[in-house]
Design an enzyme around this catalytic site. Structure first.
Site, PDB file in Angstrom:
ATOM      1  N   GLU A 187      -2.974  76.430  72.393  1.00 54.24           N
ATOM      2  CA  GLU A 187      -2.137  76.800  73.540  1.00 54.24           C
ATOM      3  C   GLU A 187      -0.719  76.259  73.365  1.00 54.24           C
ATOM      4  OE1 GLU A 187      -4.160  74.911  76.770  1.00 54.24           O
ATOM      5  OE2 GLU A 187      -5.972  76.099  76.525  1.00 54.24           O
TER       6      GLU A 187
ATOM      7  N   LYS B  45       3.429  78.635  81.108  1.00 53.11           N
ATOM      8  CA  LYS B  45       4.086  77.703  82.031  1.00 53.11           C
ATOM      9  C   LYS B  45       5.375  77.160  81.418  1.00 53.11           C
ATOM     10  CE  LYS B  45       0.361  75.256  81.735  1.00 53.11           C
ATOM     11  NZ  LYS B  45      -0.531  75.500  80.603  1.00 53.11           N
TER      12      LYS B  45
ATOM     13  N   HIS C  67      -6.161  68.752  74.983  1.00 56.69           N
ATOM     14  CA  HIS C  67      -4.700  68.768  74.794  1.00 56.69           C
ATOM     15  C   HIS C  67      -4.295  67.351  74.408  1.00 56.69           C
ATOM     16  CE1 HIS C  67      -0.492  69.486  75.182  1.00 56.69           C
ATOM     17  NE2 HIS C  67      -0.633  70.669  75.739  1.00 56.69           N
TER      18      HIS C  67
HETATM   19  C1  LIG Z   1      -3.340  73.155  79.573  1.00 61.78           C
HETATM   20  C2  LIG Z   1      -2.056  73.178  78.820  1.00 61.78           C
HETATM   21  N1  LIG Z   1      -2.002  73.880  77.671  1.00 61.78           N
HETATM   22  C3  LIG Z   1      -0.866  73.977  76.949  1.00 61.78           C
HETATM   23  C4  LIG Z   1       0.289  73.350  77.370  1.00 61.78           C
HETATM   24  C5  LIG Z   1       1.522  73.485  76.509  1.00 61.78           C
HETATM   25  O1  LIG Z   1       1.842  72.292  75.900  1.00 61.78           O
HETATM   26  P1  LIG Z   1       3.042  72.193  74.833  1.00 61.78           P
HETATM   27  O2  LIG Z   1       4.235  72.783  75.478  1.00 61.78           O
HETATM   28  O3  LIG Z   1       3.154  70.760  74.565  1.00 61.78           O
HETATM   29  O4  LIG Z   1       2.623  72.958  73.625  1.00 61.78           O
HETATM   30  C6  LIG Z   1       0.277  72.566  78.538  1.00 61.78           C
HETATM   31  C7  LIG Z   1       1.483  71.875  78.990  1.00 61.78           C
HETATM   32  O5  LIG Z   1       1.599  71.406  80.106  1.00 61.78           O
HETATM   33  C8  LIG Z   1      -0.933  72.485  79.283  1.00 61.78           C
HETATM   34  O6  LIG Z   1      -0.995  71.781  80.417  1.00 61.78           O
END
Ligand SMILES: Cc1ncc(COP(=O)(O)O)c(C=O)c1O
Length: 383
Positions: free
Chosen positions: A227, A22, A150
């Site tokens: 993640e 994403k 998270h």
């Molecule tokens: C479920 C989940 N995992 C991972 C991420 C990635 O987070 P980051 O970019 O802070 O590493 C997000 C970000 O919205 C998320 O919602």
């Protein structure tokens, strides 16, 4: 990205990264990470489709969203994406209907108060409700294999991971008592992608490694994944924006820019071809990007006068402002401005409001990385 991956595997050798696509789903990014051997965190059917279309195998995907449309769960079932997250009884009912063989991770809400963007308000089961939820999963004969959390995006203190890992241990213990074979811990994202962030990745890693060794030692047999989104892509992208229009305002009146007025009375208004509705929407929701510092794509003499400037995006909306009260040398229509660290939540969030085109993306890879990762093969280029 290659260097960042090396930094990851050096500092967090027990944690396999599943890149959160994403954050930036540019095909070149996904191909590169696929070549590096990461897994992928997908949030929707389209993200799973994209990953699978690039040759990622289903066992390298976690469907990490906890609130999924039924049709997307069905898609996961058909394409054998089995590992997925849940945090409520309603989600369990949907999964038992559409993908009864899924391997589930229970997402728990954790203390995310030290993060720039918090998620636990919206996602994650409270610790007090975990026992009941797991029991319900058992009644539905669903298989729960792990825990995810998270700590929030842009986490500013590694101790948040320590607290969350301890919470996850507690949930593992409850689940084991209920008869589940728990074997996966997903420590989520939250790692900064910018070099000089408050607390360094190495410092975070130290806390995480110590906590993992305490609560999930290597002989526990638990597989650890994460993640990361920002971590991999934030510094990999530089935005180049073109000045498409200019107005010079003196004492609230528009002037030609060759006037004899006092410099301090002037405000230069520049309009560039990207903005808040395009790659720069992060200005509105991401505190990590609330103070952007565009710089000129040319050498600037220290003697050049600086003018108070406002840089606007191209659309008709006045919230489409990139910087205000920004002191820079005079720009002209056609000049280019550069903004670093624009890889996270930028192109993946952009719109074409007013029908202005989204930014073009030009991937650049060094010859060394290209050869080391055999990217000719990934890109289907015969040499
Ligand atoms: C479920 C989940 N995992 C991972 C991420 C990635 O987070 P980051 O970019 O802070 O590493 C997000 C970000 O919205 C998320 O919602």
């Amino acid at each position: 990205m290659f260097q960042r991956h090396l930094r990851w595997i050096t500092n967090l050798p027990r944690v396999k990264p599943f890149y959160a696509m994403k954050c930036n789903n540019t095909a070149a990014v996904l191909r590169m990470l696929s070549a590096l051997g990461t897994g992928f965190d997908c949030a929707s059917k389209a993200e799973m489709e994209l990953a699978l279309s690039l040759g990622v195998t289903p066992d390298r995907i976690i469907y990490a969203h906890t609130t999924k449309p039924l049709s997307h769960i069905r898609y996961a079932h058909t394409h054998r994406v089995d590992v997925m997250a849940f945090d409520s009884e309603d989600e369990l009912l949907k999964i038992s209907l559409c993908h009864a063989q899924a391997k589930l991770v229970i997402r728990i809400a954790v203390d995310d108060s030290e993060s720039l963007i918090r998620f636990s308000l919206k996602f994650g089961a409270r610790l007090a409700s975990v026992g009941k939820l797991l029991q319900r999963a058992g009644e539905l004969t669903l298989e729960v294999i792990g825990v995810s959390f998270h700590v929030g995006s842009g986490c500013t203190g590694g101790l948040a991971f320590k607290r969350a890992i301890a919470d996850a241990r507690h949930v593992f213990d409850i689940a084991s008592l209920l008869g589940f074979q728990m074997r996966l811990l997903d420590i989520g994202g939250g790692f900064s992608g910018i070099g000089d962030f408050q607390e360094k990745f190495e410092e975070f890693s130290e806390v995480i490694n110590e906590s993992l060794d305490e609560f999930f030692p290597p002989d526990s047999g638990v597989e650890i994944i994460a993640e990361p989104g920002r971590y991999y892509v934030e510094s990999a992208f530089t935005l180049a924006a073109n000045v498409i229009a200019k107005r010079v305002v003196v004492n609230d009146v528009d002037e030609r820019d060759d006037g004899e007025d006092n410099i301090s009375d002037r405000v230069m208004m520049y309009y560039i071809n990207d903005g808040v509705y395009g790659s720069l929407s992060c200005i509105t929701f991401d505190p990590a990007h609330s103070n952007l510092e565009p710089y000129l794509h040319r050498a600037v003499e220290s003697s050049e006068p600086r003018y108070k400037s406002v840089i606007w995006g191209p659309t008709c909306d006045s919230i489409d402002r990139v910087t205000e009260n920004y002191w820079i040398p005079e720009l002209h229509v056609g000049d280019w401005l550069l903004i670093d660290n624009m890889g996270a939540y930028s192109v993946s969030v952009s719109t074409d409001f007013n029908s202005f085109e989204r930014a073009d993306i030009y991937p650049v890879v060094s010859a060394k990385t290209w050869n080391a990762l055999n990217l000719s093969h990934i890109y289907g280029i015969i040499q």
